[in-house]
Design an enzyme around this catalytic site. Sequence first.
Site, PDB file in Angstrom:
ATOM      1  N   ASP A  25      -9.827  -1.309 -47.472  1.00  0.00           N
ATOM      2  CA  ASP A  25     -10.523  -0.492 -48.469  1.00  0.00           C
ATOM      3  C   ASP A  25      -9.561   0.012 -49.553  1.00  0.00           C
ATOM      4  OD1 ASP A  25     -12.737   0.687 -49.589  1.00  0.00           O
ATOM      5  OD2 ASP A  25     -12.746   2.429 -48.272  1.00  0.00           O
ATOM      6  N   HIS A  42      -9.453  -6.486 -56.248  1.00  0.00           N
ATOM      7  CA  HIS A  42      -9.800  -7.466 -55.202  1.00  0.00           C
ATOM      8  C   HIS A  42      -8.795  -8.616 -55.207  1.00  0.00           C
ATOM      9  CE1 HIS A  42     -13.319  -5.183 -54.462  1.00  0.00           C
ATOM     10  NE2 HIS A  42     -13.960  -5.532 -55.562  1.00  0.00           N
ATOM     11  N   LEU A 136      -2.815 -17.474 -34.379  1.00  0.00           N
ATOM     12  CA  LEU A 136      -3.662 -16.305 -34.654  1.00  0.00           C
ATOM     13  C   LEU A 136      -5.122 -16.704 -34.862  1.00  0.00           C
ATOM     14  CD1 LEU A 136      -3.625 -13.184 -35.496  1.00  0.00           C
ATOM     15  CD2 LEU A 136      -3.663 -14.054 -37.851  1.00  0.00           C
TER      16      LEU A 136
HETATM   17  C1  IPE Z   1     -16.243  -1.216 -46.280  1.00  0.00           C
HETATM   18  O1  IPE Z   1     -15.793  -0.654 -47.438  1.00  0.00           O
HETATM   19  C2  IPE Z   1     -16.510  -2.693 -46.486  1.00  0.00           C
HETATM   20  C3  IPE Z   1     -15.345  -3.557 -46.652  1.00  0.00           C
HETATM   21  C4  IPE Z   1     -14.106  -3.160 -46.623  1.00  0.00           C
HETATM   22  C5  IPE Z   1     -15.621  -4.955 -46.841  1.00  0.00           C
HETATM   23  P1  IPE Z   1     -16.770   0.062 -48.486  1.00  0.00           P
HETATM   24  O2  IPE Z   1     -15.927   0.480 -49.610  1.00  0.00           O
HETATM   25  O3  IPE Z   1     -17.903  -0.837 -48.787  1.00  0.00           O
HETATM   26  O4  IPE Z   1     -17.303   1.303 -47.647  1.00  0.00           O
HETATM   27  P2  IPE Z   1     -17.965   2.662 -48.153  1.00  0.00           P
HETATM   28  O5  IPE Z   1     -19.108   2.297 -49.040  1.00  0.00           O
HETATM   29  O6  IPE Z   1     -16.918   3.434 -48.890  1.00  0.00           O
HETATM   30  O7  IPE Z   1     -18.362   3.362 -46.903  1.00  0.00           O
HETATM   31  C1  IPE Z   2     -12.651  -2.866 -50.496  1.00  0.00           C
HETATM   32  O1  IPE Z   2     -12.305  -2.182 -51.655  1.00  0.00           O
HETATM   33  C2  IPE Z   2     -13.152  -4.267 -50.770  1.00  0.00           C
HETATM   34  C3  IPE Z   2     -14.586  -4.458 -50.535  1.00  0.00           C
HETATM   35  C4  IPE Z   2     -15.419  -3.566 -50.111  1.00  0.00           C
HETATM   36  C5  IPE Z   2     -15.119  -5.791 -50.821  1.00  0.00           C
HETATM   37  P1  IPE Z   2     -13.357  -1.379 -52.513  1.00  0.00           P
HETATM   38  O2  IPE Z   2     -13.923  -2.296 -53.542  1.00  0.00           O
HETATM   39  O3  IPE Z   2     -14.359  -0.734 -51.626  1.00  0.00           O
HETATM   40  O4  IPE Z   2     -12.444  -0.280 -53.191  1.00  0.00           O
HETATM   41  P2  IPE Z   2     -12.808   1.245 -53.442  1.00  0.00           P
HETATM   42  O5  IPE Z   2     -13.230   1.827 -52.134  1.00  0.00           O
HETATM   43  O6  IPE Z   2     -13.929   1.259 -54.449  1.00  0.00           O
HETATM   44  O7  IPE Z   2     -11.565   1.847 -53.981  1.00  0.00           O
HETATM   45 MG    MG Z   3     -14.453   1.058 -50.710  1.00  0.00          MG
END
Ligand code: IPE
Ligand code: IPE
Ligand code: MG
Length: 250
Positions: A25, A42, A136
């Site tokens: 995240d 990303h 892995l």
């Molecule tokens: C969880 O992260 C999903 C992934 C890392 C793929 P999100 O960014 O979507 O989660 P929330 O919305 O903050 O809970």
């Molecule tokens: C995690 O990073 C990747 C996915 C959920 C695909 P985020 O895109 O959720 O990044 P934040 O949480 O908005 O910073």
């Molecule tokens: Mg996120």
Amino acid sequence: MSLEELKKQIKETGNVPQHVAIIMDGNGRWAKKRGLKRTEGHKAGVKTVQRVVRLAHPLGVKYLTLYTFSIENWKRPKSEVAYIMKLLYNTTRSELDELHKNQVKLIATGRISGIPQSSRMMLRKAIRKTANNNGLVLNLALNYGGRTEIIDAVKKLVKDVKAGIVSERRISPELFENYLYTCELPDPDLLIRTSGEMRLSNFLLWQTHYTELYITDVYWPDYTEEDFCRAIIDYQSRERRFGRLTNKSR
Ligand code: IPE
Ligand code: IPE
Ligand code: MG
């Protein structure tokens, strides 16, 4: 401590988590902090994936599950979703040879049929090519939702009960597990979440019932080999009681 010293400490301590699951995240916030578009976050996050995948097995980790795209992530702007799917396609394509060379076995968990066709085909190809590797096990949680997984499992189980394959008496947690997407994997020993959020976000709800949790404030694109080692070292110092008393807690 240097990376080499951290690795050495992990080896010497032993008791390395067999299965590590990661909620990757913070890509968006990482990008925003730099005045970049979320999609740049990303892209940068893929580099971290490469680092962690390379490091995990030599440390003794056997299974690595990465939360790559949740069912709820479809609610994001179309352009961001499209970018992530394209990134999945490009990364799988460009990394396949390297993964194969390193004996990585790629698998995927989630409603894979809901992934756009080109990314799905590329993924299938990679899964097929690496199927007999013995390094892995890299499990991508894709179009994954914990509740949906449980519902899908219930539906399959009900079918088997109706068909007389399973009798109601035999339904137990051990039996139920066989109906989950992750039936071939042990439960995660350690769950890492980057970027500081204190929640599961619908990830592996069933499987994490006794998983050790480790949350760090670092955004995923900034996450280093040292950070991963530190999470493992922290895990090594935990006492997993599973509801029992141990000598230490008595
Ligand atoms: C969880 O992260 C999903 C992934 C890392 C793929 P999100 O960014 O979507 O989660 P929330 O919305 O903050 O809970
Ligand atoms: C995690 O990073 C990747 C996915 C959920 C695909 P985020 O895109 O959720 O990044 P934040 O949480 O908005 O910073
Ligand atoms: Mg996120």
